[in-house]
Design a protein around this motif. Structure first.
Motif, mmCIF file in Angstrom:
data_model
loop_
_atom_site.group_PDB
_atom_site.id
_atom_site.type_symbol
_atom_site.label_atom_id
_atom_site.label_comp_id
_atom_site.label_asym_id
_atom_site.label_seq_id
_atom_site.Cartn_x
_atom_site.Cartn_y
_atom_site.Cartn_z
ATOM 1 N N ASN A 1 -11.813 -10.050 11.307
ATOM 2 C CA ASN A 1 -12.315 -10.271 9.960
ATOM 3 C C ASN A 1 -11.441 -9.607 8.902
ATOM 4 N N SER A 2 -10.235 -9.336 9.232
ATOM 5 C CA SER A 2 -9.250 -8.834 8.277
ATOM 6 C C SER A 2 -8.038 -9.743 8.337
ATOM 7 N N GLY A 3 -7.537 -10.131 7.186
ATOM 8 C CA GLY A 3 -6.393 -11.030 7.195
ATOM 9 C C GLY A 3 -5.109 -10.366 7.589
ATOM 10 N N TYR A 4 -5.101 -9.049 7.627
ATOM 11 C CA TYR A 4 -3.806 -8.407 7.751
ATOM 12 C C TYR A 4 -3.820 -7.043 8.423
ATOM 13 N N ALA A 5 -4.918 -6.323 8.445
ATOM 14 C CA ALA A 5 -4.888 -4.921 8.856
ATOM 15 C C ALA A 5 -4.774 -4.790 10.371
ATOM 16 N N LEU A 6 -4.024 -3.798 10.814
ATOM 17 C CA LEU A 6 -3.813 -3.509 12.229
ATOM 18 C C LEU A 6 -4.318 -2.122 12.565
ATOM 19 N N ASN A 7 -4.849 -1.973 13.783
ATOM 20 C CA ASN A 7 -5.143 -0.663 14.354
ATOM 21 C C ASN A 7 -4.055 -0.355 15.371
ATOM 22 N N PHE A 8 -3.475 0.816 15.275
ATOM 23 C CA PHE A 8 -2.411 1.213 16.187
ATOM 24 C C PHE A 8 -2.919 2.232 17.197
ATOM 25 N N GLY A 9 -2.367 2.166 18.412
ATOM 26 C CA GLY A 9 -2.543 3.231 19.379
ATOM 27 C C GLY A 9 -1.562 4.353 19.088
ATOM 28 N N ALA B 1 2.661 13.711 13.571
ATOM 29 C CA ALA B 1 2.950 13.976 14.982
ATOM 30 C C ALA B 1 1.668 13.882 15.808
ATOM 31 N N LYS B 2 1.776 13.234 16.958
ATOM 32 C CA LYS B 2 0.693 13.141 17.931
ATOM 33 C C LYS B 2 -0.516 12.361 17.437
ATOM 34 N N LYS B 3 -0.386 11.620 16.357
ATOM 35 C CA LYS B 3 -1.502 10.819 15.833
ATOM 36 C C LYS B 3 -1.074 9.360 15.701
ATOM 37 N N PRO B 4 -2.039 8.444 15.774
ATOM 38 C CA PRO B 4 -1.682 7.032 15.565
ATOM 39 C C PRO B 4 -1.261 6.793 14.121
ATOM 40 N N LEU B 5 -0.518 5.727 13.922
ATOM 41 C CA LEU B 5 -0.237 5.288 12.568
ATOM 42 C C LEU B 5 -1.554 5.107 11.812
ATOM 43 N N GLU B 6 -1.615 5.666 10.622
ATOM 44 C CA GLU B 6 -2.840 5.614 9.827
ATOM 45 C C GLU B 6 -2.606 4.726 8.615
ATOM 46 N N LEU B 7 -3.363 3.630 8.539
ATOM 47 C CA LEU B 7 -3.248 2.744 7.384
ATOM 48 C C LEU B 7 -3.867 3.421 6.170
ATOM 49 N N MET B 8 -3.086 3.525 5.090
ATOM 50 C CA MET B 8 -3.574 4.180 3.875
ATOM 51 C C MET B 8 -4.039 3.146 2.855
ATOM 52 N N PHE B 9 -3.166 2.192 2.548
ATOM 53 C CA PHE B 9 -3.473 1.201 1.498
ATOM 54 C C PHE B 9 -2.871 -0.145 1.880
ATOM 55 N N VAL B 10 -3.538 -1.199 1.394
ATOM 56 C CA VAL B 10 -3.017 -2.548 1.522
ATOM 57 C C VAL B 10 -3.087 -3.203 0.158
ATOM 58 N N TYR B 11 -2.023 -3.879 -0.238
ATOM 59 C CA TYR B 11 -2.045 -4.726 -1.419
ATOM 60 C C TYR B 11 -1.729 -6.142 -0.954
ATOM 61 N N SER B 12 -2.594 -7.069 -1.331
ATOM 62 C CA SER B 12 -2.384 -8.449 -0.932
ATOM 63 C C SER B 12 -2.879 -9.370 -2.017
ATOM 64 N N LEU B 13 -1.985 -10.167 -2.568
ATOM 65 C CA LEU B 13 -2.335 -11.148 -3.595
ATOM 66 C C LEU B 13 -3.251 -10.529 -4.650
ATOM 67 N N GLU B 14 -2.813 -9.402 -5.175
ATOM 68 C CA GLU B 14 -3.494 -8.701 -6.261
ATOM 69 C C GLU B 14 -4.802 -8.059 -5.821
#
Lengths: 112, 118
Positions: free
Chosen positions: A95-103, B39-52
């Motif tokens: 239900n997200s067009g773009y977001a990924l969860n990473f291991g 270090a030792k943590k998964p990539l953490e998504l902070m922000f997304v910008y998409s089509l405004e």
């Protein structure tokens, strides 16, 4: 937050062997799956993606997906020392067009 | 080269400084992302910008402020950071798919900015 689990390793294989990297995910609705390779000090680079059950091959790499068991794996045939890196599994959030969860990634060491 | 560039590549700043990270993509994508990698943590998504549209991870502190003036450029403004904010900050871009779609739209990463807060 839904989980993406990987064994942190290090996984050590001799040169020329098959390296097998595994990833499990908790959200049964997940549909798209990605493998990234990250060398030390560098950014992740995309190796493969898969979204259908079964195998997908690209050169020495094969991605395998089993949605019923909720795991995805990456096989590297004829492993080379240059394959030594951390391999990140990523799952597209439903239900997200773009977001990924990473291991957290699995560290692979290929020994000469 | 992935077509995503980031500047600066390295940044050392004090806790009272204000700085900005810049990202530019040359791939014609319509979604851009900021990730934090510690270090030792998964990539953490902070922000997304998409089509405004802007989507943010609610756990990101307000001392991080994104700006996306157009589909090719993304900034991350930093102020009064803490030592625990030291990390690799990665920008990525992709095409946005419909939320209900199963289409694959892989993300391409820039080289990252290694940030050290003293």
């Amino acid at each position: 937050q839904k989980e993406v689990e990987q064994n942190s390793g290090p996984l050590s294989v001799p040169e020329g062997a098959i390296a097998s990297l595994n990833c499990t995910y908790s959200d049964r609705g997940s549909q798209s799956f990605f493998w990234y390779r990250q060398y030390s000090g560098k950014s992740p680079e995309l190796i493969m993606f898969i979204y259908s059950n079964g195998d997908k091959e690209d050169g020495r790499f094969t991605a395998q997906l089993n949605k019923a068991s909720q795991y995805v794996s990456l096989l590297i045939r004829d492993s080379q020392p240059s394959d030594s890196a951390t391999y990140l599994c990523a799952v597209k959030i439903p239900n997200s067009g773009y977001a990924l969860n990473f291991g957290k990634g699995t560290s692979l060491l290929v020994t000469p | 080269e992935t077509g995503v560039t980031q500047t600066p590549r390295h940044l050392v700043m004090g806790m009272t400084n204000k700085k900005s990270l810049k990202c530019e993509q040359h791939l014609g994508h319509n979604a851009m992302y900021w990730y934090k990698q510690s270090a030792k943590k998964p990539l953490e998504l902070m922000f997304v910008y998409s089509l405004e549209e802007r989507v943010e991870n609610n756990s990101v502190p307000s001392r991080f402020s994104p700006e996306c003036p157009n589909s090719s450029h993304l900034f991350l403004h930093l102020h009064t950071l803490q030592p625990e904010d030291s990390a690799l900050y990665l920008c990525a871009s992709s095409q946005k798919v419909q939320i209900s779609g199963t289409g694959v739209r892989e993300q391409y990463f820039g080289p990252g900015t290694r940030l050290t807060v003293t």
